[in-house]
Design an enzyme around this catalytic site. Structure first.
Site, PDB file in Angstrom:
ATOM      1  N   SER A 238      10.530  19.312  40.838  1.00 48.89           N
ATOM      2  CA  SER A 238       9.351  19.241  41.706  1.00 48.89           C
ATOM      3  C   SER A 238       9.228  20.514  42.536  1.00 48.89           C
ATOM      4  CB  SER A 238       9.461  18.050  42.660  1.00 48.89           C
ATOM      5  OG  SER A 238       9.491  16.846  41.939  1.00 48.89           O
TER       6      SER A 238
ATOM      7  N   GLU B 208      19.623  16.836  52.352  1.00 52.07           N
ATOM      8  CA  GLU B 208      18.812  17.955  52.840  1.00 52.07           C
ATOM      9  C   GLU B 208      19.529  18.755  53.923  1.00 52.07           C
ATOM     10  OE1 GLU B 208      17.668  14.809  52.532  1.00 52.07           O
ATOM     11  OE2 GLU B 208      16.315  15.009  50.821  1.00 52.07           O
TER      12      GLU B 208
ATOM     13  N   LEU C 244      27.384  18.806  66.858  1.00 54.66           N
ATOM     14  CA  LEU C 244      28.573  18.315  66.154  1.00 54.66           C
ATOM     15  C   LEU C 244      28.293  18.061  64.678  1.00 54.66           C
ATOM     16  CD1 LEU C 244      29.907  15.927  68.939  1.00 54.66           C
ATOM     17  CD2 LEU C 244      30.752  18.204  68.350  1.00 54.66           C
TER      18      LEU C 244
ATOM     19  N   HIS D 228       5.229  10.728  52.526  1.00 56.61           N
ATOM     20  CA  HIS D 228       5.549  12.006  51.889  1.00 56.61           C
ATOM     21  C   HIS D 228       4.604  13.137  52.300  1.00 56.61           C
ATOM     22  CE1 HIS D 228       8.272   9.590  49.618  1.00 56.61           C
ATOM     23  NE2 HIS D 228       8.572  10.556  48.763  1.00 56.61           N
TER      24      HIS D 228
ATOM     25  N   HIS E  45      37.833  15.503  78.707  1.00 61.31           N
ATOM     26  CA  HIS E  45      36.924  16.052  77.695  1.00 61.31           C
ATOM     27  C   HIS E  45      36.072  17.214  78.205  1.00 61.31           C
ATOM     28  CE1 HIS E  45      33.765  16.212  74.603  1.00 61.31           C
ATOM     29  NE2 HIS E  45      32.957  16.320  75.631  1.00 61.31           N
TER      30      HIS E  45
ATOM     31  N   HIS F 185      34.896  22.535  78.612  1.00 65.52           N
ATOM     32  CA  HIS F 185      35.647  21.447  77.982  1.00 65.52           C
ATOM     33  C   HIS F 185      37.111  21.846  77.780  1.00 65.52           C
ATOM     34  CE1 HIS F 185      31.409  20.935  76.996  1.00 65.52           C
ATOM     35  NE2 HIS F 185      31.649  19.644  76.838  1.00 65.52           N
TER      36      HIS F 185
ATOM     37  N   ARG G  45       1.501  21.195  45.816  1.00 63.53           N
ATOM     38  CA  ARG G  45       1.723  20.522  44.529  1.00 63.53           C
ATOM     39  C   ARG G  45       0.540  20.793  43.610  1.00 63.53           C
ATOM     40  NH1 ARG G  45       0.231  14.914  42.688  1.00 63.53           N
ATOM     41  NH2 ARG G  45       1.555  14.534  40.881  1.00 63.53           N
TER      42      ARG G  45
HETATM   43  C1  LIG Z   1      24.909  16.443  67.497  1.00 66.95           C
HETATM   44  C2  LIG Z   1      25.560  16.323  68.834  1.00 66.95           C
HETATM   45  N1  LIG Z   1      25.447  15.178  69.534  1.00 66.95           N
HETATM   46  C3  LIG Z   1      26.003  15.073  70.752  1.00 66.95           C
HETATM   47  C4  LIG Z   1      26.666  16.114  71.315  1.00 66.95           C
HETATM   48  C5  LIG Z   1      27.242  16.013  72.710  1.00 66.95           C
HETATM   49  N2  LIG Z   1      28.710  15.937  72.637  1.00 66.95           N
HETATM   50  C6  LIG Z   1      29.487  17.015  72.802  1.00 66.95           C
HETATM   51  S1  LIG Z   1      31.101  16.690  72.605  1.00 66.95           S
HETATM   52  C7  LIG Z   1      30.798  15.061  72.312  1.00 66.95           C
HETATM   53  C8  LIG Z   1      31.921  14.102  72.029  1.00 66.95           C
HETATM   54  C9  LIG Z   1      32.718  14.597  70.938  1.00 66.95           C
HETATM   55  O1  LIG Z   1      33.857  13.849  70.784  1.00 66.95           O
HETATM   56  P1  LIG Z   1      35.057  14.509  70.010  1.00 66.95           P
HETATM   57  O2  LIG Z   1      34.560  15.244  68.854  1.00 66.95           O
HETATM   58  O3  LIG Z   1      36.053  13.450  69.772  1.00 66.95           O
HETATM   59  O4  LIG Z   1      35.598  15.597  71.023  1.00 66.95           O
HETATM   60  P2  LIG Z   1      36.788  15.433  72.080  1.00 66.95           P
HETATM   61  O5  LIG Z   1      36.266  14.574  73.175  1.00 66.95           O
HETATM   62  O6  LIG Z   1      37.913  14.823  71.379  1.00 66.95           O
HETATM   63  O7  LIG Z   1      37.001  16.826  72.532  1.00 66.95           O
HETATM   64  C10 LIG Z   1      29.436  14.803  72.359  1.00 66.95           C
HETATM   65  C11 LIG Z   1      28.840  13.475  72.155  1.00 66.95           C
HETATM   66  C12 LIG Z   1      26.748  17.311  70.549  1.00 66.95           C
HETATM   67  N3  LIG Z   1      27.352  18.399  71.015  1.00 66.95           N
HETATM   68  N4  LIG Z   1      26.207  17.382  69.323  1.00 66.95           N
END
Ligand SMILES: Cc1ncc(C[n+]2csc(CCOP(=O)(O)OP(=O)(O)O)c2C)c(N)n1
Ligand SMILES: [Mg+2]
Length: 669
Positions: free
Chosen positions: A391, A418, A130, A480, A271, A39, A527
């Site tokens: 709990s 969580e 992410l 639950h 990207h 990337h 529990r």
């Molecule tokens: C939880 C999660 N869902 C999906 C992805 C796949 N993914 C990697 S980067 C991205 C887009 C991210 O966009 P942004 O944060 O704006 O990054 P930019 O394109 O600006 O570098 C996705 C969907 C991931 N890495 N983690």
């Protein structure tokens, strides 16, 4: 103490700021191009911000990446890993020579596709899913404040910096993290938002119209917006954020993804793929970076290395302060990660007492009693719960709550968050100084799953207290009642899943979980009250073996009954019934499959025996075949549970001593 609040500027005669930042851009382009994957856009877009941060503010020492008072850096937008690797090369981490960048994304390199904790010095946490980085950084910033409350500004006074993308802020986990950080007033947390209006599918306007500044403000953050390509604006914002530590800071950075790429800049095409030779040549021209791939001219590299020298000097000052503080021994012991011997001794004493007293209590209650002993013996443990304190039974006498801006306590009210809790615990464990444990219902481990998975992947000591572990919770019903969660936790590599059968096994589970430095633990706790079964003293911690013969058959075994947790007493009752009919059944308690798996094959064979086996667990069979073999039966759940008192449910779903005995008989007849 923070050595400076104003930026250290590069010397006037040195390379230009653009050269410094372009070194990152070029390395990112070149490494992705060579790997033919990765990337480039994010590192190119955030190069200016990262350059200002690392050359003028960050305190870290590549020669001692574990210096406890270093600033923490978390690349939550982990797909931009080349940003981190380029920074590590430029600053001079000893394990990040240029050859590692040339091996980007290759097997065995230090430069994995996403930053992996433990693969290279200075990678503070694994990122890539992410939003996780943001939430983990909250735990780091919280640990910093808690250590500060104990040792003062002289010894603990660092910042936690995060780079998050649009994706991180769209993820639900960011809500939990931002809310918690704002509430607690984690003033030394500074988050840069790479506000480039682009994610994979295209413009972010396709999927979001949130006013992020308003959102952060609403959660109690300070905010500022900068042009992310203007060094002066970036520098001023960071200086301001460092100087004003009343609340966490959002620095929204207007940036252009793939900055410098002539055709792809500002587009989703920048990207996540190699730019290609032509585009890279164009970028080199546009950026005025004529150097060959992977070559950073000496003046630029030398200027970058000054950041390391500044960090080393800061560490030297810190070492002197530690020596003069009179607290060095305590501080070093706390950050060593070694469990204080007093905690282990307290648990041993408790176990001896429980063998004598034979309490009939729920394992969640037994966990509370174990925690009372542990927390009285050491203060490295940090408790908490996702709003289920009474709990989960996770708080013990004398534990003060952490409150907004007040960090002297050691119990955290994570709120109904969580995954935020799990990620914050990851951050605390990674920061060092503490052993975090946190509670929720076992069923909601799924809500925390993304962060729990990272605890296991990173191999860090985080302890999950997961109560209400089966239909045994009764009336709350199938929403639950976990039936699949044990299997899903057991499916995680490097996760110890404990399901103790009584108070003694619960105390033993705690002893193992606390001593295990390289894996997280999940304690599945009942529990309902459990019959004491470990009523004889044992020199060894039997739970540490994972499984063991709790009751041997009276003579050659006709059948072996394998059970965990609340069903072990059912297996014992079944063995008793069978004995009345002259059938010899052994009962094996299996509190932790993963630890049993670590034993010698000879031990496992001895425990499991050669007779037919019946597994008993108030959960789905999934995973049990590993232990059951061909001539076997399983007594447990076949689908979701129901709402009713627990004894009725056990009968309704046929998890009874009679059913176990009948299954055993059908196997041996
Ligand atoms: C939880 C999660 N869902 C999906 C992805 C796949 N993914 C990697 S980067 C991205 C887009 C991210 O966009 P942004 O944060 O704006 O990054 P930019 O394109 O600006 O570098 C996705 C969907 C991931 N890495 N983690
Ligand atoms: Mg983006």
């Amino acid at each position: 103490m923070t050595d400076t609040l104003v930026a250290d500027r590069p010397s006037a005669a040195g390379p230009s700021f653009a050269d410094m930042a372009n070194a990152i851009r070029a390395l990112a382009m070149d490494a992705v191009e060579k790997a033919k994957s990765g990337h480039p856009g994010m590192p190119m877009g955030m190069a200016d911000v990262a350059t200002v941060l690392f050359t003028r503010f960050m305190h870290l020492n590549p020669a001692d990446s574990a210096w406890p008072d270093r600033d923490r850096f978390v690349l939550s937008a982990g797909h931009g890993s080349m940003l981190q690797y380029a920074l590590h090369y430029l600053i001079g981490y000893p394990d990040m020579p240029i050859e590692q960048l040339e091996k980007f994304r290759q097997l065995g390199s230090h430069t994995a596709g996403h930053p992996e904790y433990g693969h290279a010095l200075g990678i503070e946490t694994t990122t890539g899913p992410l939003g996780q980085g943001v939430a983990t950084a909250v735990g780091m910033a919280l640990a910093e404040r808690m250590m500060n409350a104990r040792y003062g500004d002289d010894l603990v006074d660092h910042y936690t910096y995060v780079i998050a993308g649009d994706g991180c802020l769209m993820e639900g986990i960011s809500h939990e993290a931002i809310d918690l950080a704002g509430h607690l007033k984690l003033g030394k947390l500074i988050l840069f938002w790479d506000d480039n209006h682009i994610s994979i599918d295209g413009a972010t306007s396709l999927s979001t119209s949130t006013d992020q500044i308003a959102r952060f403000k609403a959660a109690g953050w300070n905010t500022v917006r900068v042009n992310g390509h203007d060094e002066k604006e970036i520098e001023a914002a960071i200086a301001k954020a460092r100087a004003q530590s009343d609340k966490p800071w959002l620095i929204a950075c207007n940036t252009i993804i793939g900055y410098g790429a002539p055709n792809r800049a500002g587009t989703a095409k920048a990207h996540g793929e190699a730019l290609g030779a032509e585009e890279i040549a164009g970028a080199r021209q546009k950026l005025n970076w004529p150097h060959t791939p992977f070559v950073v001219p000496a003046p630029v590299l030398n200027e970058w290395r000054k950041a390391a020298a500044r960090g080393a000097a800061a560490q030297e000052n810190w070492v002197a302060r530690l020596a003069a503080s009179g607290k060095a021994a305590a501080f070093n012991a706390q950050v060593s990660g070694v469990l204080p011997a007093a905690a282990e001794a307290a648990l041993k004493e408790l176990i001896a007492k429980q063998v004598e007293e034979k309490p009939k209590i729920a394992s969640r209650k037994a966990s509370e009693i174990a925690l009372a002993a542990i927390n009285a013996a050491t203060d490295v443990t940090i408790g908490g719960s996702a709003d289920l304190t009474h709990s989960n039974l996770t708080i013990t006498k004398g534990m003060e709550s952490v409150r907004p801006g007040s960090f002297g306590g050691r119990y955290i009210h994570y709120g109904v968050r969580e995954m935020g809790m799990a990620a914050a615990m990851n951050g605390m464990a990674l920061h060092g100084g503490f052993i975090p444990y946190g509670g929720t219902f076992l069923i909601f481990a799924d809500y925390a799953r993304g962060a729990i998975r990272l605890s296991a992947l990173m191999g860090i000591r985080v302890i999950y207290v997961l109560t209400h572990d089966s239909i045994g919770l009764g009336e709350d019903g199938p929403t639950h009642q976990p039936v699949e969660i044990l299997a899903s936790l057991r499916a995680l590599p490097n996760m110890l899943v404990f399901r103790p059968c009584d108070a003694v096994e619960t105390s033993e589970s705690w002893a193992v979980a606390l001593a295990e430095k390289a894996a997280p633990s999940s304690l599945a706790l009942s529990r309902q009250a459990l019959t004491p079964l470990r009523t004889e003293a044992s020199k060894e911690n039997l739970t540490a073996k994972g499984a063991y013969v709790l009751r041997e058959a009276d003579g050659k075994r006709d059948v072996t009954l394998l059970a965990t947790g609340s069903e072990v007493e059912i297996a014992v009752a079944a063995a008793h019934e069978l004995a009345m009919e002259g059938i010899k059944a052994a009962v094996v308690s299996m509190p932790c499959w993963e630890l049993f798996d670590r034993q010698s094959e000879a031990y496992r064979r001895e425990v499991l025996g050669t007779a037919p086996r019946v597994g008993v667990e108030a959960a789905l069979r999934f995973g049990w075949d590993r232990w059951l073999g061909e001539r076997s039966a399983f007594i447990g759940m076949k689908g979701f549970g129901a709402s009713a008192p627990a004894p009725d449910l056990y009968k309704h779903f046929g998890i009874t001593a009679e059913a176990v005995a009948a299954a055993a008989k059908s196997l041996i007849s």
